[in-house]
Write an enzyme that holds these catalytic residues in place. Structure first.
Site, PDB file in Angstrom:
ATOM      1  N   LYS A  54      36.392  29.374  -0.504  1.00 16.31           N
ATOM      2  CA  LYS A  54      36.947  28.403  -1.326  1.00 16.31           C
ATOM      3  C   LYS A  54      37.839  27.176  -0.782  1.00 16.31           C
ATOM      4  CE  LYS A  54      34.405  32.064  -3.354  1.00 16.31           C
ATOM      5  NZ  LYS A  54      32.929  32.510  -3.663  1.00 16.31           N
TER       6      LYS A  54
HETATM    7  C1  LIG Z   1      33.006  33.270  -4.360  1.00 17.93           C
HETATM    8  C2  LIG Z   1      32.134  33.550  -5.411  1.00 17.93           C
HETATM    9  C3  LIG Z   1      32.069  34.191  -6.095  1.00 17.93           C
HETATM   10  C4  LIG Z   1      33.024  35.132  -6.594  1.00 17.93           C
HETATM   11  O1  LIG Z   1      34.215  34.613  -6.758  1.00 17.93           O
HETATM   12  P1  LIG Z   1      35.550  35.484  -7.223  1.00 17.93           P
HETATM   13  O2  LIG Z   1      36.593  34.684  -8.072  1.00 17.93           O
HETATM   14  O3  LIG Z   1      36.237  36.332  -5.607  1.00 17.93           O
HETATM   15  O4  LIG Z   1      35.117  36.606  -8.359  1.00 17.93           O
HETATM   16  C5  LIG Z   1      30.836  34.175  -7.369  1.00 17.93           C
HETATM   17  N1  LIG Z   1      29.719  33.118  -7.161  1.00 17.93           N
HETATM   18  C6  LIG Z   1      29.558  32.491  -5.946  1.00 17.93           C
HETATM   19  C7  LIG Z   1      28.722  31.231  -5.638  1.00 17.93           C
HETATM   20  C8  LIG Z   1      30.587  32.728  -4.524  1.00 17.93           C
HETATM   21  O5  LIG Z   1      30.792  32.414  -3.856  1.00 17.93           O
END
Ligand SMILES: *Cc1c(COP(=O)(O)O)cnc(C)c1O
Length: 373
Positions: A178
């Site tokens: 992200k």
């Molecule tokens: C990355 C992601 C997650 C999970 O995030 P984490 O912090 O790795 O648990 C959940 N939903 C979406 C849409 C994502 O892109």
């Protein structure tokens, strides 16, 4: 090699971590509290509850909504698997709904198509940073809990406000894929102080008084455990990085948007190629720059991924579809034509803060070569 994503750090993150280590308090403490306040304010929410990940924030949100066995929760299949997994953790049944082909997001219509008497909640994903049209979902779905999976959407805008503003509950990720990253980490935001207070207890084993509060208190404080909780805490080491990263977020979004526009201009020469873009109702942070191949593209999507890899370009398949994975083979899915087309025909091109125009040109030239342009 051109990576698909690379986090953007400076010396300030190193200093911030060194200060936490020098303080002697590295677990959840004052830095987490400060990061919660700053992040919640940045997305227009009253409360922030930091967690170990977005996955654990989603699980907490479902627990707070009272979701359990016998309940159905509508989710997009077109999402990272964590969205559906969080529902399974509660014992409830995930029900897959299709998405709008232009945004990759649930709509009030696709949700309605799969809603039943057992539907108790909907998790709407702001997929790849593209804001979902949540006003419509809130209006049509009064009575259901609407949880927003904003994992990818820090810095995205929905109708002139930050994504997450006005959400009953929104879950965020600070994973390095992200924009804003703490290594691992997440947050639950809400405007409801009672939900936030319960979330703070649940993420720390159900403790009535947090370890940090007991430490800060001069006297003896005995905690109590009113319900079964979890260890979903973030550390002060992570929060210190998060505070610095939050200060960089606007610059990160601006850079990504400039590079994304440049991709859109250059890739317009590939006939029929569709690229992710802003919806009418908001602005994306371009967490992922996905493109969808036309049916007459000379290579299959997987051939194109290999062609790029051979040229030192690390692209990824497009957003996955949970209903096509073995873990969800037992879930009866209604037809999901937009989901299946997007997941099979799309790929994610490299996009990161420090990407140069020369690197971007190399990606574009490779796509031209593959497409016979
Ligand atoms: C990355 C992601 C997650 C999970 O995030 P984490 O912090 O790795 O648990 C959940 N939903 C979406 C849409 C994502 O892109």
């Amino acid at each position: 090699m051109i990576p698909v994503m690379r986090p953007w750090f400076g010396p300030q993150e190193e200093t911030a971590v060194a200060e936490v280590i020098a303080s002697g308090w590295v677990a959840q403490g004052p830095r987490v509290a400060e990061f919660e306040r700053a992040f919640a304010a940045s997305v227009g929410a009253a409360e922030g509850v930091a967690t170990s990940s977005c996955t654990t924030a989603l699980h907490l949100a479902l627990v707070l909504a009272g979701i359990g066995p016998g309940d159905e929760v509508i989710v997009p299949s077109l999402s990272f698997i964590a969205t559906a997994n969080a529902v399974r953790y509660t014992g409830a049944a995930p029900v897959f709904a299709d998405v709008d082909p232009a945004t990759g997001n649930l709509t009030a219509k696709t949700v309605d198509e799969v809603r039943t008497e057992r539907t108790r909640a909907v998790i709407v994903v702001h997929q790849a940073g593209v804001p979902a049209d949540v006003d419509e979902l809130r209006a049509v779905h009064g009575g259901l809990t609407l949880i927003e999976d904003a994992a990818c959407a820090a810095g995205s805008v929905y109708r002139d406000r930050p994504v997450g503003a006005g959400a009953a509950m929104a879950a965020w990720s600070f994973h390095p894929r992200k924009l804003l990253t703490t290594g691992e980490g997440g947050m639950l935001t809400t405007d409801d102080p009672e939900l936030a207070a319960r979330a703070r207890r649940l993420r720390e084993h159900g403790m009535s008084v947090s370890a940090a509060e007991r430490h800060a208190s001069g006297s003896v404080v005995l905690e109590e455990y009113g319900e079964v909780g979890f260890n979903y805490r973030m550390t002060d080491l992570q929060a210190a990085v998060g505070l610095v990263q939050l200060g960089r977020l606007a610059e990160m979004v601006a850079r990504r948007r400039a590079l994304a526009e440049r991709y859109q201009d250059l890739l317009a020469r590939v006939p029929g190629l569709v690229t992710v873009r802003d919806p009418e109702h908001g602005r994306t942070n371009y967490q992922s720059f996905w493109v969808c191949l036309p049916d007459d593209f000379p290579m299959s999507r997987d051939e194109l991924l290999r062609f790029l890899a051979e040229r030192g370009i690390s692209a990824r398949r497009g957003i996955m579809a949970a209903h096509l994975e073995p873990a969800y083979a037992d879930v009866p899915a209604a037809p999901l034509p937009a989901t299946e087309r997007l997941t099979r025909r799309s790929l994610i091109l490299p996009l990161f803060h420090t990407m140069t125009e020369a690197e971007q040109d190399a990606v574009v030239e490779a796509v031209y070569a593959a497409g016979g342009v």
